[in-house]
Motif scaffolding. Structure first.
Motif, PDB file in Angstrom:
ATOM      1  N   LEU A 149       0.838  -1.218   0.000  1.00 47.83           N
ATOM      2  CA  LEU A 149       0.000   0.000   0.000  1.00 47.83           C
ATOM      3  C   LEU A 149       0.865   1.257   0.000  1.00 47.83           C
ATOM      4  CD1 LEU A 149      -3.199   0.785   1.964  1.00 47.83           C
ATOM      5  CD2 LEU A 149      -1.232   2.309   2.259  1.00 47.83           C
ATOM      6  N   LEU A 150       0.476   2.217  -0.816  1.00 42.17           N
ATOM      7  CA  LEU A 150       1.142   3.526  -0.848  1.00 42.17           C
ATOM      8  C   LEU A 150       0.220   4.558  -0.200  1.00 42.17           C
ATOM      9  CD1 LEU A 150       3.421   5.402  -1.836  1.00 42.17           C
ATOM     10  CD2 LEU A 150       2.205   5.587  -4.018  1.00 42.17           C
ATOM     11  N   ASP A 151       0.711   5.179   0.884  1.00 42.77           N
ATOM     12  CA  ASP A 151      -0.068   6.203   1.593  1.00 42.77           C
ATOM     13  C   ASP A 151       0.464   7.568   1.143  1.00 42.77           C
ATOM     14  OD1 ASP A 151      -1.466   7.793   3.339  1.00 42.77           O
ATOM     15  OD2 ASP A 151      -0.776   6.799   5.173  1.00 42.77           O
ATOM     16  N   ILE A 152      -0.290   8.219   0.257  1.00 42.63           N
ATOM     17  CA  ILE A 152       0.141   9.499  -0.335  1.00 42.63           C
ATOM     18  C   ILE A 152      -0.305  10.646   0.571  1.00 42.63           C
ATOM     19  CG2 ILE A 152      -0.082  11.000  -2.367  1.00 42.63           C
ATOM     20  CD1 ILE A 152      -0.839   8.397  -3.957  1.00 42.63           C
ATOM     21  N   ALA A 153       0.616  11.558   0.884  1.00 43.75           N
ATOM     22  CA  ALA A 153       0.371  12.634   1.850  1.00 43.75           C
ATOM     23  C   ALA A 153       0.036  12.008   3.211  1.00 43.75           C
ATOM     24  CB  ALA A 153      -0.733  13.579   1.370  1.00 43.75           C
ATOM     25  N   CYS A 154       0.981  11.191   3.670  1.00 43.68           N
ATOM     26  CA  CYS A 154       0.748  10.345   4.861  1.00 43.68           C
ATOM     27  C   CYS A 154       0.809  11.110   6.167  1.00 43.68           C
ATOM     28  CB  CYS A 154       1.785   9.235   4.881  1.00 43.68           C
ATOM     29  SG  CYS A 154       3.484   9.871   5.013  1.00 43.68           S
TER      30      CYS A 154
END
Ligand SMILES: C[S@@+](CC[C@H](N)C(=O)[O-])C[C@H]1O[C@@H](n2cnc3c(N)ncnc32)[C@H](O)[C@@H]1O
Length: 235
Positions: free
Chosen positions: A42-47
């Motif tokens: 999973l990629l959490d963008i603006a994490c």
């Protein structure tokens, strides 16, 4: 005015870190990933400070990306086992692909125009495997936006805070969030004032940007169903 999360990073979790909301949301993301066969990386963008990543990492192998070094430093402390990297959602610093990408809690509202909205959607698509899932929460759409104020105070891990925020319309396409924060620790009180500018995209603009990036919108969750509502999309 530019977004300044460097200044708010140190007290972001105390003011905004509702652990129950993040835990619940991560469970919802997992349920959607199972439904659409998108479990794994999973990629959490603006994490941000990694609060979501903390719970998402129960279900996925998580990579978090954010523009703010200050937020990332806190994230790495919050969730030492997760990989965090500095990067811009409009030009992600990644060549690998993921099963699922999320861009949550309205961070997309920092896109300043339709070109940036399109770039953020394209970049999410580029970093996904075929049939990968993308979950995007709008900050608020032009149709659903409502002005308001909030006041709150509390304490977390020895950090005391008082905050007042006003969310108001700033022309037809923008909202501004006026923030006045007081933060105290070890007998010292500091004040932080800033105004964040948010772009209000319409429902049609969100749909257009997602579809042009190659996504099929498979579900549109309301604010009652998912925090801030969500576009659930398959590449
Ligand atoms: C409201 S916070 C949300 C953080 C996190 N998703 C959460 O749910 O707590 C917005 C985040 O977006 C990040 N951000 C703003 N513009 C960005 C950009 N162009 N690329 C990557 N991150 C960005 C900020 O640094 C901040 O951490």
């Amino acid at each position: 005015m530019p977004v300044d999360f460097e200044r708010t990073a140190e007290y972001y979790d105390a003011m905004y870190g509702e652990e129950d909301a993040y835990r619940r949301e991560a469970g919802q993301v997992y349920a959607l990933a199972q439904e659409y066969g998108a479990c794994g990386k999973l990629l959490d963008i603006a994490c941000g400070t990694g609060l979501e990543a903390k719970y998402l990492s129960r279900y996925f192998s998580v990579t978090g990306v954010d523009l703010s070094r200050g937020m990332l430093e806190i994230a790495q402390k919050n969730v030492p086992g997760v990989r965090f990297m500095e990067g811009d959602m409009f030009a992600l610093p990644l060549e690998e692909t993921f099963d699922i990408a999320v861009n949550l809690y309205g961070s997309i509202g920092f896109a300043k125009d339709r070109e940036e909205l399109a770039a953020a959607c394209r970049e999410a698509a580029r970093c996904l495997k075929k049939r990968g899932l993308f979950i995007l929460t709008p900050w608020s759409t032009r149709e659903t936006f409502a002005e308001g104020m909030l006041a709150d105070s509390g304490e977390r891990d020895g950090l005391f805070f008082c905050r007042m925020e006003a969310v108001r319309r700033d022309g037809p396409r923008h909202a501004e969030v006026v923030m006045k924060h007081l933060v105290g620790r070890n007998g010292e009180i500091r004040e932080f004032f800033q105004t964040q500018e948010i772009t209000l995209f319409s429902e049609k603009e969100y749909r257009g940007a997602l579809e042009s990036a190659g996504f099929r919108i498979v579900s549109r969750l309301t604010e009652q169903e998912f925090r801030m509502g969500a576009f659930v999309c398959v590449k």
